[in-house]
Design an enzyme around this catalytic site. Structure first.
Site, PDB file in Angstrom:
ATOM      1  N   CYS A 123      26.938 -18.052 -24.727  1.00  0.00           N
ATOM      2  CA  CYS A 123      25.552 -18.240 -25.145  1.00  0.00           C
ATOM      3  C   CYS A 123      25.185 -17.427 -26.386  1.00  0.00           C
ATOM      4  O   CYS A 123      24.240 -17.792 -27.104  1.00  0.00           O
ATOM      5  CB  CYS A 123      24.602 -17.848 -24.019  1.00  0.00           C
ATOM      6  SG  CYS A 123      24.936 -18.646 -22.441  1.00  0.00           S
ATOM      7  N   ILE A 124      25.895 -16.335 -26.652  1.00  0.00           N
ATOM      8  CA  ILE A 124      25.528 -15.478 -27.789  1.00  0.00           C
ATOM      9  C   ILE A 124      26.459 -15.676 -28.977  1.00  0.00           C
ATOM     10  O   ILE A 124      26.351 -14.950 -29.971  1.00  0.00           O
ATOM     11  CB  ILE A 124      25.458 -13.988 -27.392  1.00  0.00           C
ATOM     12  CG1 ILE A 124      26.826 -13.418 -27.039  1.00  0.00           C
ATOM     13  CG2 ILE A 124      24.483 -13.802 -26.253  1.00  0.00           C
ATOM     14  CD1 ILE A 124      26.836 -11.898 -26.885  1.00  0.00           C
TER      15      ILE A 124
END
Length: 348
Positions: free
Chosen positions: A339-340
């Site tokens: 997600c990052i």
């Protein structure tokens, strides 16, 4: 390049030019105390440094955080970690950044999905994050490709050969694309990603529908590991609500065929043994890893199932070094390593 350009999103295991990240600067991602903020920064930095073992990293940073960011990142990695300046609301680059694609000649494009805070959630702000994809595209020298679809990079996974995994609750979310039908999403997404086969999963993991969830991102549920093969989050304990979710998703996957007409082979990767935290059933997931050049950066949780999961990742990505990073501070804030991060493929 006209609107008729046929783009293709390479699979994540294809060669990368670099990986993009964003630096946690404001909002709930940092937390309520300086100790929580320090933990967020240390965790983001640990992921960046792990990825930089395998390929260059570029981190988008608020102007006021340049020096502290550089202190956390260090300057002793195998590959460089560069900084690009931009205003930010949050630090989930998979979702606020572009989805990189290639044209038939290998030219780099950047699909800019409309970002509205994961379906205009009441706690989210996104005025600055909505501009990040175009700024990253410009910094990467990519052709900017605006889309009319409201969505995020964490809501899709491709095999690089014409097949995409999606969830109904993200793409058809009334807070994102009100009134949209599957056919509407497929018509626009197909030529942007180079896909003609859409595998629609009914939902995501249970915790992802709580207050700070994404309403069903696929990248904690399932991912391709090669064409025709899917890695599936597998909750073995009937006491966890995802026990039923995983079986529902597996049934859908086993009934589908990919763009080449192959029936999908499903490999189960165990969910962590930990079932709950202070907020309820966890959505900790080993599926939420990043495939890098010659490596995999994987979520671990100081959990009894960590070793089993890392071994599964070594089996499905043979020849790649698998590196674990404690992802509990990420999941506490609503996401994981995938997600990052956002990969930029090698281009002409």
């Amino acid at each position: 390049m006209g609107e008729t350009t046929r783009w293709q999103m390479p699979a994540e295991w294809a060669p990368h030019e670099r990986t993009w990240m964003a630096w946690p600067s404001t909002g709930y991602t940092l937390g309520d105390t300086e100790e929580e903020a320090d933990l967020a920064r240390r965790t983001w930095a640990e992921v960046a440094r792990a990825v930089a073992r395998f390929e260059p990293v570029t981190v988008v940073v608020e102007p006021r955080d340049i020096h502290s960011c550089r202190d956390f990142l260090g300057n002793d990695t195998v590959h460089p970690i560069d900084i690009v300046i931009s205003e930010l609301d949050d630090a989930w680059m998979r979702d606020i950044g572009p989805t990189f694609v290639l044209d038939p000649d290998g030219g780099l494009g950047a699909v800019d999905w409309i970002f509205n805070g994961w379906g205009a959630q009441s706690w989210a702000t996104w005025d600055r994050d909505a501009e990040v994809a175009e700024r990253v595209a410009d910094a990467a020298g990519a052709h900017h490709i605006p889309s009319t679809i409201v969505g995020e990079g964490g809501g899709l996974h491709v095999d690089g050969e014409g097949t995409v995994l999606l969830t109904e609750t993200v793409q058809l979310d009334p807070g994102r694309n009100p009134g949209a039908m599957k056919g509407d999403i497929e018509t626009e997404m197909g030529p942007l990603l180079g896909v003609d086969t859409f595998i629609w999963l009914p939902r995501g993991l249970t915790r992802d529908y709580d207050e700070f969830g994404t309403r069903g991102h696929v990248d904690i549920v399932a991912t391709f590991t090669e064409p025709g093969r899917v890695l599936l989050h597998w909750q073995e304990d009937p006491a966890h609500p995802d026990h039923a979710v995983c079986r529902e998703v597996e049934a859908v996957l086993l009934a589908e065929k990919d763009s080449a007409g192959r029936a999908l082979e499903v490999t189960r990767i165990p969910a962590p043994q930990t079932l709950t935290d202070d907020e309820g059933p966890v959505d900790w997931s080993y599926v939420n890893h990043l495939v890098c050049n010659d490596g995999v950066v994987a979520c671990v949780f100081e959990d009894p199932h960590d070793a089993r999961a890392l071994e599964v990742l070594r089996e499905v990505y043979p020849g790649r070094e698998v590196v674990g990073v404690d992802a509990r501070p990420l999941f506490d804030r609503g996401g994981g390593i995938h997600c990052i991060t956002q990969q930029q493929p090698e281009s002409a």
